[in-house]
Design a protein around this motif. Structure first.
Motif, short mmCIF file in Angstrom:
data_model
loop_
_atom_site.label_atom_id
_atom_site.label_comp_id
_atom_site.label_asym_id
_atom_site.label_seq_id
_atom_site.Cartn_x
_atom_site.Cartn_y
_atom_site.Cartn_z
N THR A 101 0.84 -1.00 -0.13
CA THR A 101 0.15 -0.09 0.14
C THR A 101 0.77 1.20 0.16
OG1 THR A 101 -1.66 -1.14 1.32
CG2 THR A 101 -1.84 1.16 1.18
N ASP A 102 1.85 1.30 0.89
CA ASP A 102 2.65 2.33 1.21
C ASP A 102 3.68 2.84 -0.04
OD1 ASP A 102 1.09 2.98 3.65
OD2 ASP A 102 2.76 1.99 4.65
N LYS A 103 4.31 1.69 -0.42
CA LYS A 103 5.34 1.83 -1.44
C LYS A 103 4.74 2.24 -3.12
CE LYS A 103 8.48 1.11 1.65
NZ LYS A 103 9.58 2.26 1.78
N SER A 104 3.81 1.57 -3.11
CA SER A 104 2.91 1.67 -4.47
C SER A 104 2.37 3.28 -4.53
CB SER A 104 1.84 1.18 -4.63
OG SER A 104 2.20 -0.63 -4.66
N LEU A 105 1.72 3.83 -3.34
CA LEU A 105 1.40 4.95 -3.43
C LEU A 105 2.49 6.07 -3.33
CD1 LEU A 105 -0.98 6.87 -3.02
CD2 LEU A 105 -0.77 6.92 -0.54
N ASN A 106 3.79 5.95 -2.82
CA ASN A 106 4.91 6.65 -2.62
C ASN A 106 5.46 6.82 -4.03
OD1 ASN A 106 6.71 8.24 -1.08
ND2 ASN A 106 8.16 6.57 -1.26
N PHE A 107 5.45 5.66 -4.67
CA PHE A 107 6.14 5.70 -6.03
C PHE A 107 5.39 6.52 -7.16
CE2 PHE A 107 6.79 3.99 -10.22
CZ PHE A 107 8.36 4.19 -10.59
N ILE A 108 3.99 6.31 -7.16
CA ILE A 108 2.96 6.90 -7.93
C ILE A 108 2.95 8.53 -7.60
CG2 ILE A 108 0.40 7.07 -8.74
CD1 ILE A 108 0.24 4.22 -7.60
N THR A 109 3.03 8.91 -6.45
CA THR A 109 3.05 10.04 -5.94
C THR A 109 4.20 11.00 -6.35
OG1 THR A 109 1.45 9.48 -4.18
CG2 THR A 109 2.64 11.82 -3.99
N ASN A 110 5.34 10.38 -5.95
CA ASN A 110 6.68 11.01 -6.24
C ASN A 110 7.35 11.10 -7.44
OD1 ASN A 110 7.39 12.32 -3.40
ND2 ASN A 110 6.60 10.45 -2.90
N ILE A 111 6.83 10.10 -8.44
CA ILE A 111 7.68 10.06 -9.65
C ILE A 111 7.23 11.45 -10.19
CG2 ILE A 111 5.58 9.35 -10.97
CD1 ILE A 111 7.53 7.32 -12.66
N PRO A 112 8.33 12.07 -11.08
CA PRO A 112 8.54 13.41 -11.69
C PRO A 112 7.43 13.31 -12.81
CG PRO A 112 10.25 12.00 -12.41
CD PRO A 112 9.96 11.31 -11.33
N LYS A 113 6.61 14.26 -12.85
CA LYS A 113 5.49 14.48 -13.80
C LYS A 113 5.65 15.65 -14.47
CE LYS A 113 2.46 11.63 -10.89
NZ LYS A 113 3.39 11.62 -9.83
N SER A 114 5.93 16.96 -13.96
CA SER A 114 5.75 18.29 -14.41
C SER A 114 6.90 18.27 -15.61
CB SER A 114 5.99 19.22 -13.25
OG SER A 114 5.03 19.09 -12.45
N PRO A 115 6.62 18.75 -16.78
CA PRO A 115 7.80 19.26 -17.77
C PRO A 115 8.61 20.15 -17.35
CG PRO A 115 5.48 19.04 -18.70
CD PRO A 115 5.09 19.14 -17.08
N GLY A 116 9.82 19.82 -17.63
CA GLY A 116 11.11 20.64 -17.12
C GLY A 116 11.43 20.51 -15.93
N GLN A 117 10.70 19.74 -14.98
CA GLN A 117 10.98 19.39 -13.61
C GLN A 117 12.56 18.81 -13.94
OE1 GLN A 117 8.13 17.00 -11.61
NE2 GLN A 117 9.40 16.87 -9.85
N GLN A 118 13.26 19.17 -12.79
CA GLN A 118 14.67 18.80 -12.66
C GLN A 118 14.88 17.72 -11.65
OE1 GLN A 118 18.25 21.59 -12.07
NE2 GLN A 118 18.57 21.12 -14.10
N TRP A 119 15.45 16.52 -12.03
CA TRP A 119 15.68 15.48 -10.68
C TRP A 119 17.07 14.97 -10.62
CZ3 TRP A 119 12.48 11.78 -8.02
CH2 TRP A 119 10.93 12.25 -7.80
N ASN A 120 17.29 14.63 -9.94
CA ASN A 120 18.66 14.07 -9.68
C ASN A 120 18.31 12.39 -9.75
OD1 ASN A 120 20.73 12.13 -8.25
ND2 ASN A 120 21.75 14.10 -7.85
N PHE A 121 18.60 11.97 -10.97
CA PHE A 121 18.22 10.44 -11.23
C PHE A 121 18.85 9.42 -10.41
CE2 PHE A 121 18.27 6.37 -13.50
CZ PHE A 121 17.13 6.50 -14.07
N ASN A 122 19.97 9.50 -9.86
CA ASN A 122 20.50 8.27 -9.09
C ASN A 122 19.85 8.49 -7.53
OD1 ASN A 122 22.14 6.34 -8.05
ND2 ASN A 122 23.88 7.76 -7.60
N ASN A 123 19.98 9.74 -7.06
CA ASN A 123 19.57 9.76 -5.69
C ASN A 123 17.81 9.75 -5.40
OD1 ASN A 123 22.09 10.10 -4.63
ND2 ASN A 123 22.35 12.10 -4.83
N GLN A 124 17.35 10.22 -6.47
CA GLN A 124 15.81 10.37 -6.41
C GLN A 124 15.00 9.50 -7.22
OE1 GLN A 124 16.02 14.86 -7.42
NE2 GLN A 124 14.75 15.00 -5.70
#
Length: 625
Positions: A101-124
């Protein structure tokens, strides 16, 4: 208790996660998906390799999500039965559902979605990706499913390399933690003579403490008794008293007692001179003392995994010891890993589980064995060590004629002996019809023994060959084979030898006919079904009448054939028809050999050195494949 509401929430989240992963797969993988979402990942020099790693793990991630969906469905369907399951299993199922329950929701919620959003691939992103994938992996809980029932002990068997040791570590460390204990097969419990052990040692450490294990366990026992005394629990039966009582109840003709703070053994009825320290006892005496201590010191409701429980113990002692230990600790789940059939047969309240080797790390395939009556378990364990196709034959011991001939002719097969033709049939049919155990071709071969055509055809459908000769010995004195052997020995005129064989067989006519009647009568009776109740007398009367007519007709036909072959001096027809064990000895003698073993050795030698001879015998056997 697991609540429906919790399951439903987990189902909703894992469905959403599964949909997202499928979308990533359809878009062409992680990189393409993120590229189309216009997500920016600064390259620190490792971006390509990390991205590639996620791409390779995507299919496993999708599999884990689908496995979770199936798991949640199974849990929901089985909720009414959960009271039958062990409390520890229920706790871990509950925790796994919360993880899903928790990990599925966490992944869906936190995966980058906004165009132009900058992420650290390795750490995030990669952390979310791998943590979620690993959190919803069910390999450990799937392993635990095989030990989930209350009040049931287990015996696991499987060939070397199936992952027993890895499984034990995985369950004890990751799943059951402090509630799981392992006695490994590599245990060396012979004391070293050094009785100075740490007071701070844990039970798990004591069990792994090599040659000081038994002294470490004794120290734990004393510490536990001291704690009980301080807590005013000394009115209960002392652990040390239980320890000595169990040991002395096993009929070892040795009494275990404490002398000057040390465990001593004394021969029952002996004097002081017959006393000796436990460390000087036999491997069996020390093993018994070690196992008793280990079991008595287990916390309540523990799981105890014992690899090779039979080590250093004989059959009678093995049964008595584990009967008593299971009786003393009904709260403990005993999980035995063994290859010894005698041990499995001594355990009454045990579920049998077959552990199958897989090509994946930390992945196991378990096959519960509900009914082993149709299979010889010893055969399963014997054939597990080979990767070759299997041929079952009659015989006991590697000196049997069947084994020597078939293992030489069919040297590309693993030849396994059975006590009887019935066991050959049972094992061949059983393993061909149940691929859980053996994923190779399985064949059987048996003597003719006056079998009828219909029976031979039905056996062939199950890859069981019936020799065209009454017995294997008949085949070895076939004219062509006899000629090749005689050429090597250069001993006799074969026509004279054959005449002597025919004369000897003709003298045994009555014995041969009686042998046929015995075998056919038993087959006829075993093929008939009777029903208790009204009309039983008539059924038996009809059965007797039917067998009488059948046997009289067939014995007359056999006698006609027999007389005809003797009259016409039809050697090959005659020796294929009748049993030849006594005749085989006569042939060996006539060839100038001391006994029939030398004849068998000569045939085997020719098989191994003369390809044409080997092919000739194989063509006469006509193995059904």
């Amino acid at each position: 208790m697991i609540e429906n509401k919790l399951i439903e929430e987990a189902v909703k989240n894992i469905d959403n996660l599964s949909d997202l992963l499928r979308e990533i797969e359809i878009e062409g993988g992680v990189e393409q998906y993120l590229y189309k979402k216009d997500i920016i990942f600064p390259d620190d020099g490792t971006l390509d390799s990390k991205m590639k790693m996620c791409e390779e793990q995507l299919s496993q991630f999708i599999f884990n999500a689908e496995d979770c969906k199936n798991f949640l469905s199974e849990v929901k369907d089985n909720l009414p039965s959960y009271d039958e399951y062990d409390e520890a299993y229920q706790i871990h199922v509950n925790q796994k559902i919360r993880d899903i329950t928790d990990k599925s929701l966490n992944f869906i919620t936190n995966i980058p979605k906004s165009p132009g959003q900058q992420w650290n691939f390795n750490n995030q992103f990669m952390n979310y990706f791998q943590n979620t994938m690993n959190s919803i992996d069910l390999s450990t809980i799937r392993a635990f499913e095989n030990f989930k029932f209350k009040d049931v002990n287990y015996a696991i068997f499987g060939k070397n390399g199936a992952g027993k040791t890895t499984l034990l570590k995985k369950i004890s460390v990751e799943l059951l933690n402090s509630n799981s204990f392992v006695i490994s097969a590599s245990r060396n419990i012979t004391p070293s003579g050094n009785y100075n052990v740490s007071h701070s040692i844990s039970l798990s450490q004591a069990l792994e403490n090599g040659r000081n294990s038994i002294y470490s366990l004794l120290q734990l026992l004393r510490d536990k008794e001291l704690l009980a005394y301080r807590n005013n629990e000394n009115k209960k039966v002392k652990l040390s008293d239980q320890y000595y009582s169990i040991f002395n109840s096993l009929g070892l003709e040795r009494e275990l007692k404490e002398l000057n703070g040390m465990p001593y053994l004394n021969i029952i009825g002996g004097n002081e001179e017959s006393q000796y320290q436990l460390e000087k006892g036999s491997d069996g005496e020390i093993a018994v003392a070690y196992l008793i201590l280990a079991v008595l010191l287990l916390p309540q409701n523990s799981y105890l995994f014992i690899d090779e429980p039979e080590k250093h113990l004989n059959g009678a002692l093995m049964k008595k010891l584990f009967d008593r230990l299971e009786l003393e600790r009904p709260d403990v789940r005993f999980i035995y890993l063994t290859h010894v059939i005698n041990f499995i047969e001594t355990r009454k309240n045990v579920k049998l589980v077959y552990l199958e080797k897989t090509n994946q790390v930390n992945k196991w395939e378990f096959q519960p064995v509900d009914d082993v009556n149709s299979l010889d378990l010893n055969i399963i364990l014997n054939v597990e060590g080979t990767s070759d196709d299997i041929l079952f034959c009659e015989g006991i011991g590697t000196n049997s004629i069947d084994y020597q001939i078939y293992s030489s002719v069919f040297n590309n097969l693993s030849v396994v002996q059975c006590n009887s033709c019935e066991q050959v049939i049972t094992n061949t049919k059983g393993l061909n019809n149940d691929s859980r155990f053996i994923k190779r071709n399985v064949f059987g071969i048996i003597d003719n023994d006056f079998r009828e055509e219909g029976e031979i055809i039905n056996l062939a459908k199950n890859k069981i060959t019936v020799l065209e000769y009454s017995e294997i010995e008949n085949l070895l004195i076939d004219s062509e084979i006899l000629e090749s052997v005689n050429d090597e020995l250069n001993k006799v005129i074969l026509s004279d030898l054959k005449n002597k064989v025919i004369q000897e067989i003709s003298k045994k006519k009555i014995t041969i006919m009686n042998d046929y009647l015995d075998k056919r009568f038993l087959k006829n009776i075993s093929a008939q079904k009777l029903k208790f109740g009204e009309g039983l007398d008539e059924q038996i009367s009809n059965l007797n009448k039917s067998n009488q007519d059948n046997l009289i007709e067939k014995i007359k036909l056999l006698e006609q054939k027999f007389d005809k072959f003797v009259y016409e001096n039809s050697y090959d027809e005659l020796i294929s028809l009748v049993p030849a064990k006594g005749i085989y000895k006569l042939v060996a003698h006539e060839l100038g050999l001391s006994n029939e073993k030398f004849l068998t050795n000569k045939v085997v030698s020719l098989i191994n050195t003369n390809p044409e001879f080997k092919n000739m015998i194989e063509s006469k056997i006509k193995l059904v494949r």
